[in-house]
Design a protein around this motif. Structure first.
Motif, PDB file in Angstrom:
ATOM      1  N   PRO A 144     -22.480 -10.865  10.526  1.00 46.82           N
ATOM      2  CA  PRO A 144     -23.334 -10.929   9.332  1.00 46.82           C
ATOM      3  C   PRO A 144     -24.484  -9.922   9.415  1.00 46.82           C
ATOM      4  O   PRO A 144     -24.859  -9.323   8.400  1.00 46.82           O
ATOM      5  CB  PRO A 144     -23.861 -12.358   9.339  1.00 46.82           C
ATOM      6  CG  PRO A 144     -22.886 -13.140  10.145  1.00 46.82           C
ATOM      7  CD  PRO A 144     -22.332 -12.200  11.160  1.00 46.82           C
ATOM      8  N   ALA A 145     -25.014  -9.714  10.643  1.00 46.51           N
ATOM      9  CA  ALA A 145     -26.134  -8.776  10.796  1.00 46.51           C
ATOM     10  C   ALA A 145     -25.725  -7.377  10.322  1.00 46.51           C
ATOM     11  O   ALA A 145     -26.469  -6.703   9.597  1.00 46.51           O
ATOM     12  CB  ALA A 145     -26.592  -8.737  12.248  1.00 46.51           C
ATOM     13  N   PHE A 154     -25.433  -7.300   6.506  1.00 49.17           N
ATOM     14  CA  PHE A 154     -26.696  -7.250   5.787  1.00 49.17           C
ATOM     15  C   PHE A 154     -27.438  -5.930   6.012  1.00 49.17           C
ATOM     16  O   PHE A 154     -28.152  -5.468   5.115  1.00 49.17           O
ATOM     17  CB  PHE A 154     -27.575  -8.457   6.154  1.00 49.17           C
ATOM     18  CG  PHE A 154     -27.128  -9.718   5.465  1.00 49.17           C
ATOM     19  CD1 PHE A 154     -27.214  -9.827   4.085  1.00 49.17           C
ATOM     20  CD2 PHE A 154     -26.594 -10.771   6.185  1.00 49.17           C
ATOM     21  CE1 PHE A 154     -26.776 -10.974   3.439  1.00 49.17           C
ATOM     22  CE2 PHE A 154     -26.151 -11.920   5.548  1.00 49.17           C
ATOM     23  CZ  PHE A 154     -26.237 -12.019   4.177  1.00 49.17           C
ATOM     24  N   SER A 155     -27.260  -5.297   7.190  1.00 49.92           N
ATOM     25  CA  SER A 155     -27.958  -4.016   7.348  1.00 49.92           C
ATOM     26  C   SER A 155     -27.293  -2.953   6.481  1.00 49.92           C
ATOM     27  O   SER A 155     -27.957  -2.066   5.942  1.00 49.92           O
ATOM     28  CB  SER A 155     -28.055  -3.610   8.820  1.00 49.92           C
ATOM     29  OG  SER A 155     -26.788  -3.279   9.298  1.00 49.92           O
ATOM     30  N   LEU A 179     -21.197 -17.265   0.097  1.00 52.41           N
ATOM     31  CA  LEU A 179     -22.142 -16.181  -0.207  1.00 52.41           C
ATOM     32  C   LEU A 179     -21.787 -14.945   0.622  1.00 52.41           C
ATOM     33  O   LEU A 179     -21.763 -13.825   0.101  1.00 52.41           O
ATOM     34  CB  LEU A 179     -23.577 -16.593   0.111  1.00 52.41           C
ATOM     35  CG  LEU A 179     -24.171 -17.770  -0.655  1.00 52.41           C
ATOM     36  CD1 LEU A 179     -25.495 -18.162  -0.046  1.00 52.41           C
ATOM     37  CD2 LEU A 179     -24.362 -17.404  -2.113  1.00 52.41           C
ATOM     38  N   PHE A 190     -20.855 -11.215  -0.692  1.00 54.99           N
ATOM     39  CA  PHE A 190     -21.548  -9.998  -0.244  1.00 54.99           C
ATOM     40  C   PHE A 190     -20.555  -8.991   0.345  1.00 54.99           C
ATOM     41  O   PHE A 190     -20.678  -7.781   0.118  1.00 54.99           O
ATOM     42  CB  PHE A 190     -22.631 -10.341   0.786  1.00 54.99           C
ATOM     43  CG  PHE A 190     -23.928 -10.796   0.182  1.00 54.99           C
ATOM     44  CD1 PHE A 190     -24.576 -10.016  -0.780  1.00 54.99           C
ATOM     45  CD2 PHE A 190     -24.528 -11.989   0.569  1.00 54.99           C
ATOM     46  CE1 PHE A 190     -25.782 -10.415  -1.334  1.00 54.99           C
ATOM     47  CE2 PHE A 190     -25.725 -12.405   0.006  1.00 54.99           C
ATOM     48  CZ  PHE A 190     -26.358 -11.617  -0.936  1.00 54.99           C
ATOM     49  N   LYS A 250     -35.938 -10.873   9.468  1.00 57.59           N
ATOM     50  CA  LYS A 250     -34.532 -11.296   9.535  1.00 57.59           C
ATOM     51  C   LYS A 250     -34.315 -12.184  10.753  1.00 57.59           C
ATOM     52  O   LYS A 250     -34.969 -12.017  11.785  1.00 57.59           O
ATOM     53  CB  LYS A 250     -33.628 -10.073   9.657  1.00 57.59           C
ATOM     54  CG  LYS A 250     -33.410  -9.355   8.337  1.00 57.59           C
ATOM     55  CD  LYS A 250     -32.391  -8.254   8.525  1.00 57.59           C
ATOM     56  CE  LYS A 250     -32.236  -7.444   7.254  1.00 57.59           C
ATOM     57  NZ  LYS A 250     -31.522  -6.191   7.513  1.00 57.59           N
ATOM     58  N   ALA A 269     -31.167 -13.363  13.164  1.00 55.08           N
ATOM     59  CA  ALA A 269     -29.771 -12.998  13.464  1.00 55.08           C
ATOM     60  C   ALA A 269     -29.254 -12.011  12.412  1.00 55.08           C
ATOM     61  O   ALA A 269     -28.084 -12.040  12.034  1.00 55.08           O
ATOM     62  CB  ALA A 269     -28.875 -14.235  13.538  1.00 55.08           C
ATOM     63  N   GLY A 270     -30.140 -11.177  11.925  1.00 50.74           N
ATOM     64  CA  GLY A 270     -29.734 -10.152  10.963  1.00 50.74           C
ATOM     65  C   GLY A 270     -29.610 -10.636   9.537  1.00 50.74           C
ATOM     66  O   GLY A 270     -29.233  -9.874   8.655  1.00 50.74           O
TER      67      GLY A 270
END
Lengths: 473, 75
Positions: free
Chosen positions: A212-213, A216-217, A289, A293, B43, B45-46
């Motif tokens: 997920p990190a 999202f980045s 969600l 994304f 954030k 864990a991102g």
């Protein structure tokens, strides 16, 4: 076998298997109206949890949450928040409703109004409102099913006929099995949906982004505006976000099918434990969600109602047909199981509050069970007709459903919080709420970004209070 | 055992005000507090902060409702 055959065969086997399993589970039950409509008020914590989860998480939670995330980003987070708020209210509200229903042998939502306000006219009015609202809501589930079958068929065929067949099978299932059948079918549905949600959130994120990190980045670089809720009165802004949570939480238990589920509990504590445990299911929506994304980056460019297909298109393009088949089967159950609860709720309202109270039909228990069963088929064909004749406008009808059933909320809360409310006040409030909310929703106007439904609800409360006080004076 | 507890009468009217204050906490956190936490950073864990906040309160809500039941002496 072609890809479409594999996927569609899996969907068909799953749906028929679920129905067969549920029918087998209820074959020894002798049906009287209380058994058929509210399962003899016998469900314990776990079975009721499964039934409620089965009713609440429909195709439009399944596809719609990912779709709204795809279209707007962070505003879709409301889908997690409103359920949690609703359960905090439900902890107090549902056992109180259950107690009254148990003491007075109530079977439907309109029964509650009739009993509390001592007015048959109010009961009949609420019954007509619920009945009119529920038919398009069933039709909406059919639209969801059609989207799923089209994608599972790799767009190679028109799913209209399959949807009709599936729905007719479902109607005869409800005819036979009643609320217990729906609860057993929910067991299978919840397992499939859970698997599909875990796959969607964890599997897809892991395969395409690693974590997920990383997802999202990547989004922070390409779509930073999607990661926070827009400020103030913007479309899908924070005003919309908070007002929609409030509206959805207050109206959460007002759908006719929720009343049957509340009445089916064995005790008030069963409902309290459920309110405590159901937010866990909300947290799982977080995974949908993530799927939405992911789809933003994997299948960009979808517009309009096609956004609801975003997550399924990822599965269709990048995974083998059997995976698509299993995911689509979960989605098909997520359409059909809630539809079965809706059919039963509409039929029981029509039997008890319209046929019974208006026309005085159905004096014996056997006759009442028979009438409810016939009405299940009638409602099913009515919903099918609405769907076939008005496929395009069905989404707009959803607004009607939410705004309509939510207007029942002030009358319910008033029975516990404000003793001076009168039947006339509650009825006038419902009418005022509908007159404000539906035109605003129909032209998609949200004043100051606030959800029009909440403004309708405010008009409803003011009217309820004023009319109740005037009548007394 | 479940059955027996269900048979007990409702708690007396003067029950602790905590039973109404406790469930208001998650509801407030998920409504009126939201404008204050609508950020990407920090954030965790991102994952953007606002999403962490909402998911965390959905996981915490059962704890608050359990405490309400405890205050009411239901379990």
């Amino acid at each position: 076998m072609s890809n479409a055959t594999v996927a569609l065969t899996i969907v068909a086997i799953t749906v028929l298997g679920t129905i067969g399993f549920a029918l087998n589970s209820v074959r020894r039950i002798k049906m009287d109206p209380a058994q058929y409509i509210v399962a003899g008020r016998s469900f314990g914590t776990i079975f009721l949890w499964v039934l409620l989860a089965g009713e609440i998480y429909t195709t439009f939670t399944f596809l719609g949450v990912a779709g709204l995330t795809y279209a707007t980003g962070a505003p879709a987070f409301y889908a997690i928040a409103y359920g949690t708020c609703a359960y905090c209210i439900g902890y107090f509200l549902t056992p109180a409703i259950w107690r009254i229903a148990k003491d007075n042998d109530l079977l439907t939502g309109p029964d509650f109004f009739e009993n509390r306000y001592g007015s048959k006219a109010l009961g009949i009015g609420v019954a007509v409102l619920q009945f009119v609202m529920i038919v398009p809501y069933v039709a909406l589930q059919l639209s969801g099913l059609q989207i799923l079958l089209k994608i599972a068929g790799y767009a190679s065929y028109n799913a209209t006929v399959s949807v009709c067949i599936a729905f007719i099978v479902l109607a005869f299932f409800v005819f036979t099995a009643g609320l217990r059948g729906t609860a057993w079918a929910s067991v299978v549905k919840d397992i499939f949906v859970l698997g599909a949600v875990l796959f969607a959130g964890i599997g897809i994120t892991h395969r395409f982004f690693g974590s997920p990190a990383a997802l999202f980045s990547e989004l922070a670089k390409t779509h930073p505006q999607m990661l926070t809720i827009p400020w103030g009165g913007a479309p899908h802004g924070i005003n919309w976000f908070i007002s929609t949570i409030a509206l959805s939480a207050l109206g959460f238990y007002m759908g006719p099918q929720s009343w049957n589920a509340i009445y089916s509990a064995r005790s008030g504590d069963t409902l309290r434990r459920n309110a405590m445990l159901l937010p866990i299911y909300q947290a799982l929506l977080g995974l949908m969600l993530l799927a939405g994304f992911c789809a933003v980056l994997i299948v960009p460019g979808l517009k309009g109602t096609n956004v609801d297909q975003s997550f399924l298109l990822v599965v269709q393009r990048y995974y083998p047909p059997w995976v698509l088949g299993v995911v689509a089967a979960a989605g098909a159950l997520a359409a059909l199981v809630p539809a079965s609860a809706l059919l039963l709720a509409a039929a029981s309202v029509a039997m008890k509050n319209i046929a019974g109270d208006v026309f005085n039909i159905g004096r014996t228990d056997a006759a009442r069970t028979r009438i409810t069963r016939i009405l299940v088929l009638v409602v099913a064909f009515l919903a099918l007709a609405v769907w076939l004749l008005a496929q395009r406008t069905v989404v707009e009808l959803l607004l009607l459903y939410y705004n309509g059933v939510t207007q029942c909320a002030p009358g319910v809360f008033a029975t516990f919080l404000w003793r001076r409310a009168t039947a006339l006040g509650v009825g006038a409030g419902i009418v005022a709420g509908l007159l404000v909310a539906i035109p605003l929703a129909a032209i998609s106007v949200n004043p100051w970004g606030v959800n029009a439904g909440l403004i309708g609800l405010a008009a409803n409360v003011v009217t309820l209070v004023v009319v109740s006080l005037l009548k007394r004076a | 055992m479940t059955q027996q507890r269900a048979m007990q009468p409702a708690p007396p009217a003067k029950a602790s005000p905590l039973r109404f204050i406790l469930p208001i906490v998650p509801v407030a956190a998920l409504t009126i507090v939201l404008p204050l936490v609508d950020h990407i950073e920090p954030k965790m864990a991102g994952i953007p902060f606002v999403l962490c906040w909402i998911v965390a309160w959905s996981i915490a809500a059962p704890l608050f409702l359990w405490l309400v039941g405890h205050v009411e002496k239901r379990w």
